[in-house]
Structures are given as structure tokens and as C-alpha cells.
Scaffold this motif. Structure first.
Motif, PDB file in Angstrom:
ATOM      1  N   VAL A   1       0.493  -1.875  -0.155  1.00 13.82           N
ATOM      2  CA  VAL A   1      -0.394  -0.062   0.075  1.00 13.82           C
ATOM      3  C   VAL A   1       1.317   1.325   0.090  1.00 13.82           C
ATOM      4  O   VAL A   1       2.320   1.215   0.743  1.00 13.82           O
ATOM      5  N   ILE A   2       0.353   2.318  -0.707  1.00 14.91           N
ATOM      6  CA  ILE A   2       1.016   3.065  -0.699  1.00 14.91           C
ATOM      7  C   ILE A   2      -0.095   4.697   0.098  1.00 14.91           C
ATOM      8  O   ILE A   2      -1.611   4.657  -0.287  1.00 14.91           O
ATOM      9  N   HIS A   3       0.453   4.756   0.390  1.00 13.24           N
ATOM     10  CA  HIS A   3      -0.690   5.997   1.535  1.00 13.24           C
ATOM     11  C   HIS A   3      -0.003   7.815   1.174  1.00 13.24           C
ATOM     12  O   HIS A   3       0.777   8.111   1.207  1.00 13.24           O
ATOM     13  N   LEU A   4      -0.842   8.449   0.688  1.00 17.28           N
ATOM     14  CA  LEU A   4      -0.976   9.913   0.331  1.00 17.28           C
ATOM     15  C   LEU A   4      -1.966  11.262   0.590  1.00 17.28           C
ATOM     16  O   LEU A   4      -3.231  10.850   0.104  1.00 17.28           O
ATOM     17  N   TYR A   5      -2.048  10.557   1.470  1.00 20.22           N
ATOM     18  CA  TYR A   5      -2.590  12.134   2.539  1.00 20.22           C
ATOM     19  C   TYR A   5      -2.350  13.653   2.642  1.00 20.22           C
ATOM     20  O   TYR A   5      -1.237  14.154   3.168  1.00 20.22           O
ATOM     21  N   PHE A   6      -3.329  13.973   1.961  1.00 10.67           N
ATOM     22  CA  PHE A   6      -3.606  15.577   2.183  1.00 10.67           C
ATOM     23  C   PHE A   6      -1.484  16.312   1.318  1.00 10.67           C
ATOM     24  O   PHE A   6      -1.164  16.926   2.482  1.00 10.67           O
ATOM     25  N   PRO A   7      -1.828  15.740   0.326  1.00 12.46           N
ATOM     26  CA  PRO A   7      -0.085  16.302  -0.811  1.00 12.46           C
ATOM     27  C   PRO A   7      -0.313  17.689  -0.030  1.00 12.46           C
ATOM     28  O   PRO A   7      -1.246  18.341  -0.924  1.00 12.46           O
ATOM     29  N   ASP A   8       0.797  17.832  -0.743  1.00 11.83           N
ATOM     30  CA  ASP A   8       0.708  19.693  -0.468  1.00 11.83           C
ATOM     31  C   ASP A   8       0.227  19.959  -1.824  1.00 11.83           C
ATOM     32  O   ASP A   8       0.638  19.090  -2.722  1.00 11.83           O
ATOM     33  N   PRO A   9      -0.850  21.063  -2.276  1.00  9.20           N
ATOM     34  CA  PRO A   9      -1.447  21.396  -3.418  1.00  9.20           C
ATOM     35  C   PRO A   9      -0.248  22.135  -4.254  1.00  9.20           C
ATOM     36  O   PRO A   9      -0.902  21.779  -5.416  1.00  9.20           O
ATOM     37  N   TRP A  10       0.943  22.503  -4.156  1.00 13.39           N
ATOM     38  CA  TRP A  10       1.480  23.508  -4.700  1.00 13.39           C
ATOM     39  C   TRP A  10      -0.167  24.497  -5.985  1.00 13.39           C
ATOM     40  O   TRP A  10      -0.172  24.089  -7.405  1.00 13.39           O
ATOM     41  N   PRO A  11      -1.008  24.649  -5.328  1.00  6.79           N
ATOM     42  CA  PRO A  11      -1.640  25.466  -6.083  1.00  6.79           C
ATOM     43  C   PRO A  11      -0.955  26.065  -7.646  1.00  6.79           C
ATOM     44  O   PRO A  11      -2.328  26.808  -8.344  1.00  6.79           O
TER      45      PRO A  11
END
Ligand SMILES: C[S@@+](CC[C@H](N)C(=O)[O-])C[C@H]1O[C@@H](n2cnc3c(N)ncnc32)[C@H](O)[C@@H]1O
Length: 221
Positions: free
Chosen positions: A117-127
Motif C-alpha cells: 500500500v502507498i498512503h498519500l494523505y493531504f499532499p501539498d497542493p502547490w496551487p
């Protein structure tokens, strides 16, 4: 830069924290196998969290899955040290923290099929548009994540950011041949309306602010 984390306290990352600057150089060992960092537990399944922040997800989840190893990869030195010290203080044997750029490390140094499993939670959005290339989800990174997952492995993603969510959907649509998209329903996750989804720091903060989240699971085809 200081993030107001444990300022003035001595942090001890012994036995938990690994700095990618201390890894053998690519000339000596291009690939590194993170499973070896778990010693006698090395043969257990491995799950990777990208961008562990303060390590809240790891400290909470790992004790619930004692037969799984968790590697948190965090590039900000202050968060990396804080999380590794926290894991050590909590005595969680199945977690290691690595200070590295997870996307680069996975792309260039991770062997095939190392994790379930790879978890990616609330990654930086770089808007800002000119920063979109820094987002963790890219066509190439999806191929790399796919490569390091075992068969039937999955990538779990949660974000509060609408524009990044749209970006993810576009990238996932292009990766249809390698990933099947499903509902976000990892074992143990609660009803998002009533309880925590993954229990990270950002989830708690955004939940208090009443911000909605989007989540998905991508299963390796
Ligand atoms: C918005 S925070 C979310 C932290 C945590 N997942 C949570 O939900 O509370 C994003 C984190 O990812 C880290 N990060 C961003 N890009 C990364 C990368 N390529 N490799 C490792 N860490 C990364 C940042 O330093 C930051 O700690």
C-alpha cells in the motif's frame, strides 16, 4: 525554518529515523531495499506513507497492524525528526521514518514490488500553476507508484483541495490501463461523515474547519 515543533527539545531518532543523505550513493548501490531497515521483521508486508508530517497516521495505524511494516517518507527535516522521535517515544516497533523526497526516491532507488500500500494523505497542493510540476501526482509518478506496488497493491489518496483533486482525476484517467479506481475504503476506515478517515493531523485540522475531503483508492491492475 522552524515549524514550532519541539523547539529547544532534544529529539532522539535512534533506531527509527534514516536520513537519505546517509544512504550508499547510487554508484555503490543504485537500488535500496527499505524492507531491510526492519531487521528481523523484514519479511513482513510493507506500506509506505508519502509526506508523513508529524507522524500521526503512523503512530496511530501501525499498532493496529502489528504484522505490517510502515515506512514514512518525509522531506522536511524538522517534521522527519519530530515524527521519528515520536515513534521512538511511543515504542512502535513496525515503523521507520526516512528523510527523502519520496517521489525521487521511489523513482530512482526503489526496487519493483516492494510494498502493498502507498498512503498519500493531504499532499501539498502547490496551487500556483508554475508550481504544478511539484505535485506528487504526475503521469510519471503514477507509473513509478504502480511499479513498486505488489500485485493487487493499492494507492490511497485523500485531499481537501478541489483543484488538485481535479488534477488527480485527470491523471488517473490517463493511468486507467494500470490502475482501477475505487471507493476509499481501507480496512478500519470509519464513515467519513461520522469519524476519522485516516486520522492525520491535516484531516483533524480541516475537519474542525468543516472542509470537505475527496478520497480514492487506486488498485494495481
Ligand atoms: C500538507 S502536509 C500533510 C502531512 C500529513 N500527511 C497529514 O495529513 O497531516 C504534506 C507533507 O508532505 C511532505 N512532502 C511533500 N512532498 C513530499 C515529497 N515529495 N517527499 C516527502 N515528503 C513530502 C511535506 O513536507 C509535508 O510534511
Amino acid at each position: 525554518m522552524s515549524f514550532g515543533l519541539a523547539r529547544g527539545k532534544t529529539l532522539d531518532i535512534t533506531g527509527v529515523g534514516i536520513d537519505s543523505a546517509d544512504l550508499p550513493t547510487t554508484d555503490v548501490a543504485p537500488l535500496i531495499d527499505p524492507r531491510e531497515w526492519f531487521g528481523e521483521r523484514a519479511s513482513l508486508p510493507l506500506e509506505i506513507e508519502i509526506g508523513s508530517g508529524k507522524g500521526t497516521f503512523l503512530v496511530q495505524q501501525a499498532p493496529q497492524q502489528p504484522d505490517v511494516n510502515f515506512l514514512g517518507i518525509e522531506w522536511a527535516g524538522e517534521f522527519f525528526r519530530y515524527a521519528a522521535d515520536r515513534v521512538r517515544r511511543n515504542g512502535v516497533p513496525n515503523v521507520r521514518l526516512l528523510r527523502a523526497d519520496a517521489v525521487e526516491l521511489i523513482r530512482h532507488r526503489c526496487p519493483d514490488a516492494v510494498c502493498t500500500v502507498i498512503h498519500l494523505y493531504f499532499p501539498d497542493p502547490w496551487p500556483k500553476k508554475r508550481h504544478h510540476k511539484r505535485r506528487s501526482i504526475q503521469d510519471q509518478s503514477l507509473r513509478d507508484f504502480h511499479r513498486i506496488l505488489r500485485s493487487d497493491g493499492e494507492l490511497r489518496i485523500v485531499t481537501d483541495h478541489d483543484d488538485y483533486w481535479q488534477w488527480m482525476l485527470e491523471h488517473v484517467a490517463r493511468a486507467e490501463a494500470i490502475f482501477a479506481r475505487g471507493r476509499f475504503a481501507p480496512p478500519g476506515a470509519g464513515n467519513p461523515e461520522e469519524s476519522e478517515l485516516v486520522g492525520t493531523n491535516f484531516e483533524r485540522k480541516y475537519r474542525r474547519e468543516g472542509r470537505p475531503f475527496n478520497a480514492m483508492t487506486l488498485r494495481k491492475r
